[in-house]
Design an enzyme around this catalytic site. Structure first.
Site: not given
Ligand code: B3K
Ligand code: ZN
Length: 877
Positions: A260, A297
């Site tokens: 995402g 995010e």
């Molecule tokens: N922290 C990222 C996810 C990354 C995945 C890597 N395979 C997106 C999120 O959870 O905000």
């Molecule tokens: Zn996350």
């Protein structure tokens, strides 16, 4: 590949204090020069610097200014070891990488001519040699150099310090991130991009520059993402007192992306799907998802970036918490109680449709796993959505204020550090003076607990006993479970459907909802002054991620549907009733000679909700939506996808016949006129109206075709257009093919809309494997683009169960072929698709045998990524 165990954690041998990086950007040969200062970690016994690296061409290494020869280090299996005992070290490493050949979309890659990075979890090691683990936090300075024409925009984390011309047709930009961060939060973006920007005043009065970067031609689709960012910033200030800590915050959209979005410090990189929106291309759901993902995010900036994870076993520490935060944010943005309930219902649906099956299958794992082979396989609904439920339970147990106190203490103790799930729990305990020792089992034990409820009323003594008994099925590696600490929110309804005041020892204020704390295997709660036999409303607002068994009569459920003050449980009662009917119909569908029969009572209850104008349209839509085929499947001993499909269609058709007038009236009464707005009230009306359309379309008659075609022709937004197209696509309407063709030609230039076009057809009732294969030959199809692969292949395998599980096994053979093809291109996407056969042991022997053969075919493929191998290996185990 060997498994990695949580218990084997050892601290790093060296800390990295500063990192200076120089990139000479070139698609076929990017030179990366890194200079880092390291300090020995006295807590480690290891006498070497240990660095990770994958798919790198090593040009040179210099230690304290001296070139190292081959004999000065060891490079085996992606680990670079440099023996040393020195306290302070300067290490310089130069590598060459090939972004244009990088189809895994991890590390530095090219998308449509522009450069992007993805480093979480272990992608930084594809850029340079580095201790690529989240407990190593360093301060980064990044110099980007590249062709001025091809890459006019050069972005990295933090603040832009300097930019200028290099004289040779190239230019540079120097970025400095003032905050220490783990390597997984590193990011760079370079290319031809444009931005929408504004400054925003923060709570402290400081101003921050906000930017949303997109490819040229997409600036008419950035406003909603910008609005969502502004709302996120102020929500975190209000709710948790957390302020943006940077002067500049950027969001960049990219069309080739594995998931995402990504919370890189100050430079979030997003799948275009979660940025670009205008009424022409985006549905109400897209608008809501963009708000949620932008929020998610952004909230990571504190829960993930300022306080990060010690190791990847702690992933839910940041993900569960941040999902909980984005769920609360979305609910607050709607603002009404009813809107909050609809949001809660949506979130619980995801949990039941995806997480409960995961928890019951071969990939089941605790919220804090004990081992993994490939960490990318553990970005799961368990880590995210169940993790969010676990965080939500703290709030349910401690109250909103107590939860906030816990958050304050968490940041006070751990800001700038890499910590564990246990540290979060300790902060919640200590800030509230509560013993949450047993609560730890939500992190360590996998599986969905079951809570069995029995009740007894004593009319003479006016007492009511509620007995709660918990159990949890075995999961891989965990045969026996210890009791969980489960908050069970309950209320009691009197004969008129009103909440009764609750008298329970230890609670003096007689509330109407009480949180019972189930900590033993079985407990009885003894209520007094219960003046009449009540109907219990159990697990209000879904207070714990469990399956609740109670022997409700149909009449009780209809009563709760009509009266419960807890909106979630009103919905839940309807779902229980519908599930009962669907299971009975499924059983009948399995017997050739037993006719399917309609149910008058269910239809009457649904009619009442459908027509109850005191209820919000959005809520009525959730009530009238029958449980998904995959949810019914999980309730069966042996899954029969065809029978479930037949049963659900039959029930929808009989409701359509029965409630035809009602659906027509509701359709007419819930038109939204005027310019499109994605606000909750308008989108709720559209949802209800389009639900009515989809029921009427079940009739598949001339009236329904005309209605759908008229809506298609007059739609001024994508929500109505898609709903009409779906109705036509699942019908025998004469205009079906023409509508699909027109949709394509109208939106040919909009990749996100073409994804919808593929996805809708992949899930259509008539679409079998052959039809999917034909669509794969369409010029607009590309297996290399994850969104496109998901829109067609995943939508079919996961979203069209009756066709995917065709008796001849054609769906499984197709699946195996696609997993193998994808694996050679992009292991993460392949491993995701590999999960589609997780539940193979739940099916009838004939299907099982064909699924096993398909899994075996993938497992027997000689060159397979460790991602996919772990998934099929665990499935077959
Ligand atoms: N922290 C990222 C996810 C990354 C995945 C890597 N395979 C997106 C999120 O959870 O905000
Ligand atoms: Zn996350």
């Amino acid at each position: 590949s060997p498994a990695i165990y949580r218990k084997d954690y050892t601290p790093p041998s060296y800390w990295v204090r500063t990192v200076e990086m120089g990139f000479d950007l070139d698609p076929s040969a990017t030179r990366v020069a890194t200079r880092m200062t390291l300090a020995r970690n006295p807590a480690s016994a290891e006498q070497a610097i240990v660095l990770h690296g994958e798919e790198l061409e090593l040009v040179q290494i210099r230690l304290n200014g001296k070139n190292l020869a081959k004999r000065d280090y060891k490079l085996v299996d992606g680990l670079l070891r440099i023996p040393t005992k020195a306290e302070e070290i300067t290490l310089e490493i130069e590598t060459l990488i090939r972004p244009d050949k990088n189809t895994s979309l991890m590390g530095l890659y090219v998308s449509n001519g522009n450069f992007f990075t993805q480093c979480e979890a272990e992608g930084f090691r594809k850029i340079t040699y580095f201790p690529d683990r989240p407990d190593v936090m360093a301060q980064y300075t990044v110099m980007l150099r590249g062709d001025k024409k091809k890459y006019p925009v050069l972005l990295s984390n933090g603040n832009l310090i300097e930019q200028g011309d290099l004289g040779d047709g190239r230019h540079y930009a120097l970025w400095e991130d003032p905050f220490k961060k783990p390597s997984y939060l590193f990011a760079l973006v370079a290319g031809q991009l444009v931005c929408q920007e504004q400054t925003e005043k923060l709570k402290s009065g400081r101003e921050a520059l906000l930017q949303v970067w997109v490819e040229e031609g997409n600036l008419d689709k950035t406003q909603h993402a910008m609005d969502s960012l502004v709302n996120s910033i102020h929500w975190d200030e209000e709710r948790y007192g957390l302020e943006l800590d940077l002067d500049r915050f950027m969001i960049v959209a990219v069309g080739d992306f594995n998931m995402g979005a990504m919370e890189n410090k100050g430079l979030n990189i997003f799948n275009t799907k979660f940025v670009l929106a205008n009424p022409r291309i985006a549905t109400d759901t897209d608008y809501a998802n963009i708000e949620a993902v932008v929020g998610h995010e952004y909230f990571h900036n504190w829960t993930g970036n300022r306080v990060t994870c010690r190791d990847w076993f702690q992933l839910s520490l940041k993900e569960g918490l941040t999902v909980f935060r984005d769920q609360e944010f979305s609910a607050d943005m709607i603002g009404t109680d009813s809107g909050r309930a609809v949001k809660r219902i949506d979130d619980v649906r995801v949990l039941r449709q995806a997480q409960f099956p995961e928890d019951a299958g071969p990939m089941a794992h605790p919220v804090r796993p004990d081992s993994f082979v490939e960490i990318s396989n553990f970005y799961t609904v368990t880590i995210y959505e169940k993790g969010a439920e676990v965080v939500r339970m703290y709030q349910t147990l401690l109250g909103r204020d107590g939860f906030c106190k816990g958050m304050d203490l968490y940041f006070e103790r751990h800001d700038g550090r890499a910590v564990e799930c246990d540290d979060f729990r300790a902060a919640m305990m200590d800030a509230n003076g509560r013993d949450l020792t047993q609560f730890e089992r939500w992190y360590s034990q996998a599986g969905t607990p079951r809570v069995k409820v029995t009740t007894s009323y004593d009319a003479d003594k006016q007492t009511y006993d509620i007995t709660l008994a918990q159990s949890c099925p075995p999961t891989p590696g965990q045969a026996k479970k210890q009791p969980f600490h489960i908050p069970v929110a309950i209320g009691l309804l009197d004969g008129k459907g009103r909440d009764m005041p609750l008298s329970l020892k230890g609670h003096s204020d007689q509330p109407t909802t009480l949180v019972l704390e189930l900590t033993a295997t079985q407990q009885t709660f003894h209520f007094t002054n219960v003046t009449e036999q009540p109907v219990p409303s159990l697990l209000r607002n879904f207070s714990a991620p469990v399956v609740l068994d109670y022997d409700y009569s149909d009449a009780d459920l209809a009563f709760l549907m009509a009266h419960d003050s807890d909106a979630f449980n009103r919905w839940e009662a309807g779902q229980r009733l519908a599930t009962r009917r669907l299971l009975a119909l499924t059983e009948a569908a399995q017997q050739a000679d037993s006719p399917l029969s309609v149910d008058v009572a269910l239809s009457a209850s649904l009619r009442a909700s459908l027509n109850d104008v005191a209820l919000d349209p959005a809520f009525r839509e959730t009530v009238l939506t029958l449980p998904a085929e995959t949810v019914i499947a999980e309730q069966m001993e042996v899954i029969d996808p065809q029978a479930i499909h037949t049963a659900r269609r039959f029930l929808r058709l009989s409701l359509a016949k029965d409630l035809r007038q009602d659906f027509s009236r509701v359709y007419a009464a819930n038109q939204t006129d005027g310019p499109y707005s994605p606000d909750a009230a308008s989108s709720g009306k559209r949802a209800l109206k389009n639900l009515a359309l989809s029921y009427l379309a079940e009739l598949d008659d001339a009236d329904a075709h005309t209605l759908a075609q008229a809506q298609y022709d007059s739609a001024n937004n994508m929500t109505d257009r898609m709903a009409a197209l779906a109705a036509l696509a699942n019908s025998q309407a004469p205009g079906r093919a023409a509508a699909l063709a027109k949709f394509y030609s109208d939106f040919e230039q909009e990749p996100l809309v073409i994804d919808k076009w593929f996805s809708l057809q992949a899930m259509a009732r008539t679409t079998d494997v052959a039809a999917v294969q034909t669509l794969m030959k369409h010029p607009a199809f590309s297996i290399k683009n994850p969104n496109r692969a998901r829109s067609l292949i995943f939508s079919f395998c996961n979203g069209n169960p009756s066709r995917f599980h065709a008796a001849d096994g054609s769906g499984y053979a197709f699946w195996a072929e696609q997993v193998i093809a994808l694996d050679a291109i992009n292991p993460q996407v392949a491993a995701r698709l590999a999960r589609s056969l997780d539940r193979w042991r739940k099916y009838a022997p004939a299907l099982q045998e064909k699924m096993r053969a398909a899994l075996q075919q993938v497992a027997d493929t000689a060159k397979l990524s460790k991602d996919t191998r772990e998934v099929v290996g665990k499935s077959l185990a």
